[in-house]
Scaffold this active site. Structure first.
Site, PDB file in Angstrom:
ATOM      1  N   LYS A 125     -25.609  41.063  21.845  1.00  0.00           N
ATOM      2  CA  LYS A 125     -25.427  40.889  23.278  1.00  0.00           C
ATOM      3  C   LYS A 125     -26.387  41.806  24.053  1.00  0.00           C
ATOM      4  CE  LYS A 125     -22.559  37.737  22.352  1.00  0.00           C
ATOM      5  NZ  LYS A 125     -21.309  37.858  21.704  1.00  0.00           N
TER       6      LYS A 125
HETATM    7  C1  LIG Z   1     -20.099  37.092  21.090  1.00  0.00           C
HETATM    8  C2  LIG Z   1     -19.066  36.262  21.752  1.00  0.00           C
HETATM    9  C3  LIG Z   1     -17.697  36.503  21.580  1.00  0.00           C
HETATM   10  C4  LIG Z   1     -17.169  37.496  20.593  1.00  0.00           C
HETATM   11  O1  LIG Z   1     -17.529  38.776  20.829  1.00  0.00           O
HETATM   12  P1  LIG Z   1     -17.102  39.920  19.784  1.00  0.00           P
HETATM   13  O2  LIG Z   1     -17.339  41.156  20.575  1.00  0.00           O
HETATM   14  O3  LIG Z   1     -18.010  39.774  18.608  1.00  0.00           O
HETATM   15  O4  LIG Z   1     -15.674  39.712  19.443  1.00  0.00           O
HETATM   16  C5  LIG Z   1     -16.794  35.755  22.291  1.00  0.00           C
HETATM   17  N1  LIG Z   1     -17.204  34.789  23.137  1.00  0.00           N
HETATM   18  C6  LIG Z   1     -18.494  34.514  23.317  1.00  0.00           C
HETATM   19  C7  LIG Z   1     -18.881  33.442  24.286  1.00  0.00           C
HETATM   20  C8  LIG Z   1     -19.468  35.221  22.617  1.00  0.00           C
HETATM   21  O5  LIG Z   1     -20.760  34.921  22.791  1.00  0.00           O
END
Ligand SMILES: *Cc1c(COP(=O)(O)O)cnc(C)c1O
Length: 378
Positions: free
Chosen positions: A184
């Site tokens: 992210k």
């Molecule tokens: C990455 C992501 C998640 C999950 O995030 P984590 O921190 O890995 O649990 C949930 N929703 C979306 C849309 C994502 O891109």
């Protein structure tokens, strides 16, 4: 021509990370809710405008925490986009709620008409994903939620810093969730946060997040010992994670500027080629600010999408597809239901690919990606 591989995503290294980590290790206090958790939460409130921000161990856990907070459980239906990440659905299913899949619009976000058609007397909530950090059609979704007494949870894993008609993503619905997974824009390896505006929900969320105890009150000197108050789990990250996150958030402006440099270069270079080849480029309507989380293309057919991925791979460039429809997945079939076919989800899933996008991409690498894409005839 240079042939070193251009990977799809590479985590940013923030200047203050190591110093922050050393400070935590030297303090003999690395469990959660210390000074870096406090500092990072304050930065999140500033970036998002949220009244409350609680750090969690992941976005998945922030979604679970939201589900506990809104008391979603067996017999309840929660509408989620079929074009979405597993967590969005499984965080609701793990509480025993039934996930109901709705289709997406031309931006890859929940289609309000598909949502309206999926509402039943058992519907309790809608989980919205702002795909690629481009805000969903919140006007219509809020209207549907209001007229049916539903809560909106915004999965803002892609949307930190984005806005929709001046309102910042993650603060428009009842709860917003963030991800700090290392794919992210801002990361601490694994991590997340829950954004809330309501004081009563926040007070309960603090307890659920801390094993059902009022330790948060204890840390603020409001009680002289803490005790078991409510159901809960352990959703708080360690100070080691918060230390990295705090350094990343301190560099948020720099991260975003570097990502926009890449995004804007693709957006400037590809339209001519796209028009000539019947390719649709990621589009951001003028009433919303996106986050440069990803840049995607959509080809006319799945076959050509796979060919383009192969063409780019042959030139050392990783350009992956994205979500596999949740409604037709094994767990989606078992734990959810799909009142109306998710046809646009299927089309997005089979024709979309994403280009490399990370802050340290060099101008030469960006140009190599552009040249490789535009040398392909769809
Ligand atoms: C990455 C992501 C998640 C999950 O995030 P984590 O921190 O890995 O649990 C949930 N929703 C979306 C849309 C994502 O891109």
């Amino acid at each position: 021509m240079s042939t070193d591989r251009i990977i799809f995503s590479r985590p940013f290294r923030a200047p203050g990370e190591l110093a922050n980590l050393e400070a935590v290790l030297a303090s003999d206090h690395s469990h959660g809710d210390g000074q870096f958790t406090e500092a990072a939460s304050a930065k999140l409130r500033e970036i998002t405008g949220a009244r409350h921000a609680l750090l969690t161990t992941s976005c998945t856990h922030a979604l679970e925490l939201a589900g506990l907070l809104l008391q979603l459980g067996p017999g309840d239906e929660v509408i989620v986009p079929s074009f979405g990440f597993t967590s969005t659905a499984t965080s609701m299913a793990v509480r025993g709620a039934t996930v109901v899949f709705a289709d997406i619009d031309e931006l890859g976000n929940l289609d309000p008409e598909s949502v309206a058609a999926a509402v039943t007397p058992r519907t309790k909530a809608i989980v919205v994903i702002h795909y690629g950090g481009v805000g969903a059609d919140m006007d219509r979704l809020l209207e549907i939620a209001r007229s049916n007494g539903l809560e909106i949870i915004e999965d803002t894993a892609h949307g930190l810093g984005g806005s929709w008609r001046g309102q910042r993503l993650g603060t428009i619905g009842t709860a917003g969730t963030l991800s700090f997974h290392d794919t992210k824009n801002v990361h601490c390896g694994e991590g997340g946060a829950l954004l809330l505006s309501d004081d009563i929900l926040h007070a309960r969320a603090e307890i659920i997040r801390e094993k059902g105890t009022n330790r948060a009150h204890f840390l603020r000197g409001m009680v002289d010992k803490y005790s078991w108050q409510d159901i809960g789990s352990s959703y708080l990250p360690s100070e080691l994670n918060a230390a990295v996150l705090d350094a990343q958030l301190a560099a948020f402006g720099e991260i975003q500027a570097a990502r926009f440099r890449v995004w804007d270069a693709y957006a400037a270079a590809l339209p001519g080629w796209a028009a000539a080849n019947d390719v649709r480029l990621m589009h951001v309507p003028g009433d919303r600010e996106h986050t440069a989380h990803l840049y995607y293309l959509r080809t006319p057919t799945e076959r050509r999408r796979d060919d383009l991925i192969d063409h780019l791979r042959a030139q050392g460039i990783s350009a992956p597809f994205h979500y596999v429809p949740l409604d037709s997945s094994p767990a989606g079939q078992k734990l959810g239901h799909t009142p109306n076919p998710c046809t646009r989800t299927a089309e997005f899933s089979s024709t979309l690919l994403r280009l490399p996008l990370w802050p340290a991409l060099t101008d030469a690498q960006i140009q190599r990606v552009i040249d490789a894409v535009t040398s392909f005839t769809v």
